[in-house]
Structure formats: C-alpha cells, structure tokens
Design an enzyme around this catalytic site. Structure first.
Site, PDB file in Angstrom:
ATOM      1  N   GLY A 212      -0.700  73.347  28.773  1.00 22.72           N
ATOM      2  CA  GLY A 212      -0.797  72.015  28.297  1.00 22.72           C
ATOM      3  C   GLY A 212      -1.642  71.780  26.852  1.00 22.72           C
ATOM      4  O   GLY A 212      -2.277  70.933  26.586  1.00 22.72           O
ATOM      5  N   HIS A 272      10.753  77.882  25.231  1.00 20.12           N
ATOM      6  CA  HIS A 272      11.384  78.727  23.920  1.00 20.12           C
ATOM      7  C   HIS A 272      10.664  79.804  23.613  1.00 20.12           C
ATOM      8  O   HIS A 272      11.364  80.695  22.941  1.00 20.12           O
ATOM      9  CB  HIS A 272      11.505  77.592  22.756  1.00 20.12           C
ATOM     10  CG  HIS A 272      10.128  77.305  22.413  1.00 20.12           C
ATOM     11  ND1 HIS A 272       9.110  76.563  23.142  1.00 20.12           N
ATOM     12  CD2 HIS A 272       9.144  77.875  21.291  1.00 20.12           C
ATOM     13  CE1 HIS A 272       7.892  76.411  22.620  1.00 20.12           C
ATOM     14  NE2 HIS A 272       8.312  77.258  21.531  1.00 20.12           N
TER      15      HIS A 272
HETATM   16  C1  SAM Z   1       3.665  75.579  22.085  1.00 20.23           C
HETATM   17  S1  SAM Z   1       2.299  75.325  22.904  1.00 20.23           S
HETATM   18  C2  SAM Z   1       2.374  74.120  23.927  1.00 20.23           C
HETATM   19  C3  SAM Z   1       1.419  72.985  24.146  1.00 20.23           C
HETATM   20  C4  SAM Z   1       1.781  71.952  24.853  1.00 20.23           C
HETATM   21  N1  SAM Z   1       2.420  72.172  26.064  1.00 20.23           N
HETATM   22  C5  SAM Z   1       2.159  70.488  24.305  1.00 20.23           C
HETATM   23  O1  SAM Z   1       3.448  70.417  24.475  1.00 20.23           O
HETATM   24  O2  SAM Z   1       1.346  69.949  23.729  1.00 20.23           O
HETATM   25  C6  SAM Z   1       2.079  76.544  23.903  1.00 20.23           C
HETATM   26  C7  SAM Z   1       0.715  76.785  24.893  1.00 20.23           C
HETATM   27  O3  SAM Z   1       0.984  77.805  25.765  1.00 20.23           O
HETATM   28  C8  SAM Z   1      -0.301  78.355  25.977  1.00 20.23           C
HETATM   29  N2  SAM Z   1      -0.110  79.697  26.715  1.00 20.23           N
HETATM   30  C9  SAM Z   1       0.384  80.837  26.169  1.00 20.23           C
HETATM   31  N3  SAM Z   1       0.435  81.853  27.014  1.00 20.23           N
HETATM   32  C10 SAM Z   1      -0.055  81.238  28.156  1.00 20.23           C
HETATM   33  C11 SAM Z   1      -0.176  81.797  29.460  1.00 20.23           C
HETATM   34  N4  SAM Z   1       0.116  83.013  29.769  1.00 20.23           N
HETATM   35  N5  SAM Z   1      -0.835  81.038  30.429  1.00 20.23           N
HETATM   36  C12 SAM Z   1      -1.163  79.752  30.156  1.00 20.23           C
HETATM   37  N6  SAM Z   1      -0.772  78.991  28.927  1.00 20.23           N
HETATM   38  C13 SAM Z   1      -0.400  79.762  27.874  1.00 20.23           C
HETATM   39  C14 SAM Z   1      -0.665  78.386  24.536  1.00 20.23           C
HETATM   40  O4  SAM Z   1      -2.110  78.547  24.341  1.00 20.23           O
HETATM   41  C15 SAM Z   1      -0.448  77.286  23.952  1.00 20.23           C
HETATM   42  O5  SAM Z   1      -1.316  76.259  24.262  1.00 20.23           O
END
Ligand code: SAM
Length: 284
Positions: A212, A272
């Site tokens: 998030g 994605h």
């Molecule tokens: C494209 S962003 C989406 C953020 C949010 N869901 C939004 O729509 O506002 C992807 C998020 O996934 C987090 N992320 C990446 N790998 C992760 C993991 N293994 N566990 C938890 N979060 C993760 C990143 O830090 C990033 O904040």
C-alpha cells in the site's frame, strides 16, 4: 546469403513501410521529448503563463538561448503530435499557440490542489538512463540462457530488481526519483476509484492494503469510510517514511512472508509487477 524469394511490395505499400520505419525507429524521441519537456518544466511554465502560450513567450519564460527557438518549435510539434500539448492559431494574428492538455496538466509541478499529483518524477524515473539502458540491452538479455526464475532485463543488467531495498545502493538519485514517481503515480487515481467503484467497499469492515505504499490510498479510504479498519503492508523502507496516522495500522514486511489478516485484501497496482508464478503465490 538466402536464396529464398522475398515478396515485392507495391509502391504504396513500400512508401507506407518507409513512413512506418521512420515512425517506429524514432519513436523513442516521443519519450525523450516528453522527458525534455519535464526537465525544462514546460508544462509548469505554460501553467504559469495562463495555460496557453506562443513560442516566443515560452522561450522567454524558459530563459532559453534565442538561437534554440526553431528547435523548441520542433520539440513542441512532436509533443503536440503525441498529445502532450494542443496547438491552435490566434484568431487575430494567426500566431501558433500551445495549450496544456489533460496529460500535460498532470505534469504541472509545485501546484497544490485537490487530487493533483504531479507526475514529473514518474516521467523522470521511467525515462531515466538506468531504464533506457536496460531496454537497450533487450537483445542480449534474450540470448542469455539462465535457470528460472528469469530475472528482468533491469535486474540482469544492474544486479538489483526494480523497486527494491537495494536500488538505493545502485543509485541513490534513481531510487529517490523512482520512489517519488511511484507515489505520485499510485495516488493519481484514488479519487476516481472512490467515486466510480464505491460499491466494492460497501460492507467491508477491515482491509489490508497489501503493498500500500506510503498509505495515501488507505488514508483516502478511511476518510471516505470512517468505520473501516485499515492496515497497510509495505517494505520497511517505505513504511519508515509513511506519515503517521492515528487510525491506520502500518506493517513493515514482505507480502511473500505474511499478509496481515483482514476481511479484504487490496492489491492495487501490484500484480503487474510480478511473474505469473509469483502472482499465484500472492493470490494464494
Ligand atoms: C506500484 S506500487 C503500488 C502502491 C499502492 N498499492 C498504490 O496503488 O498506491 C508497489 C508497491 O509494492 C511494494 N512492494 C514491493 N515488493 C514488496 C514486497 N515484497 N512486500 C511488500 N511490499 C512490496 C513497493 O514498495 C511499492 O510501494
């Protein structure tokens, strides 16, 4: 040398193919032109000029050397062609005028307004030398035989995945730009989601916004649905910087290890990014 016969196109087909060849081979200039516009702050400058400008006024406002005027005109034409700006002619003088479009409006930076999230850093991140160089290495990446899981061209080139804790070690500035870009991009549509998809939140008492980010979506959700118990899960480096909130429960962790339990789990702009196999694990 192959002796296989090759089909001979008609003259019209050949001319079209030549035009398409130019278009596709030089298409990166549309992207680089957009990056250039953002670096020069053209959308913000046109906004400050009242949303519309002539080329000379834009030159002056940008403080560019006069000798570059014809080239700024060409850049603006490329950007009009790709829908970043619109152009028309002054009804009295006939002078060409450039206007903001919805696309360039979301690139206006430094203006505080409801639901306005400047996408400047999104553009700077995805057109950065790190990204474009990874794309330039695509053919070599295809030829390289590896054991699964196959790493992305970015990770293959730089040794760290995109959006990873380790990106900062690769390049602090890139990490900063990408994180700002990601936050801006993720926040772009939350107002629309709340207006258009309100039904999906009806009856939900608790929700985990999985991946998030800095909690912007969660904050908008609890504002719209005050009874909702919202938990935000993201990587420690993201949670550390999230603004504290008296209602939202922030959890630093990895979605592949634990997802804090709730009645509903939201995955917005997440799947994605992962392979089909990882998506199956996440959904499971
Ligand atoms: C494209 S962003 C989406 C953020 C949010 N869901 C939004 O729509 O506002 C992807 C998020 O996934 C987090 N992320 C990446 N790998 C992760 C993991 N293994 N566990 C938890 N979060 C993760 C990143 O830090 C990033 O904040």
């Amino acid at each position: 040398m192959s002796t296989r016969a090759i089909e001979v196109p008609t003259d019209a087909e050949l001319l079209q193919a030549q035009a398409d060849l130019w278009r596709h081979s030089l298409y990166y200039l549309a992207s680089m032109g957009l990056r250039c516009a953002v670096e020069l702050e053209i959308p913000t400058t046109i906004h400050h000029l009242g949303g519309v400008t002539s080329l000379p006024d834009l030159m002056t406002a940008l403080s560019l050397p006069t000798v570059k005027m014809p080239f700024l005109g060409r850049l603006m034409r490329v950007l009009v062609n790709s829908g970043v700006f619109a152009s028309d002619n002054n009804s009295e003088s006939g002078e060409e005028l450039f206007r903001l479009t919805t696309l360039s409006r979301v690139l206006v930076h430094g203006v505080v307004a409801d639901e306005h999230h400047s996408q400047k850093y999104f553009v700077l991140g995805v057109t950065s030398p790190h990204y474009t160089e990874a794309a330039l290495g695509l053919a070599d990446w295809f030829k390289k035989d590896t054991v699964p899981p196959v790493t992305s061209p970015f990770e293959d080139k730089y040794g760290v995945p995109l959006f990873d804790e380790k990106t900062a070690l690769l390049d602090k500035e890139l990490d900063d730009v990408v994180n700002k870009g990601l936050a801006a991009h993720d926040n772009l549509g939350i107002g629309t989601i709340l207006r258009e998809c309100s039904d999906i939140f009806k009856g939900v008492e608790s929700l985990t916004d999985c991946c998030g980010g800095d909690g912007t979506t969660a904050r908008a959700l609890v504002k719209a649905y005050p009874h909702l118990k919202c938990t935000v899960l993201d990587l420690p480096k993201v949670i550390e910087k999230a603004p504290p909130h008296d209602v939202i429960n922030y959890v630093a962790g990895d979605l592949f290890h634990t997802v804090p339990p709730s009645q509903a789990v939201m995955l917005k702009l997440v799947l994605h990014f992962w392979s089909d196999e990882d998506c199956v694990k996440i959904l499971a």
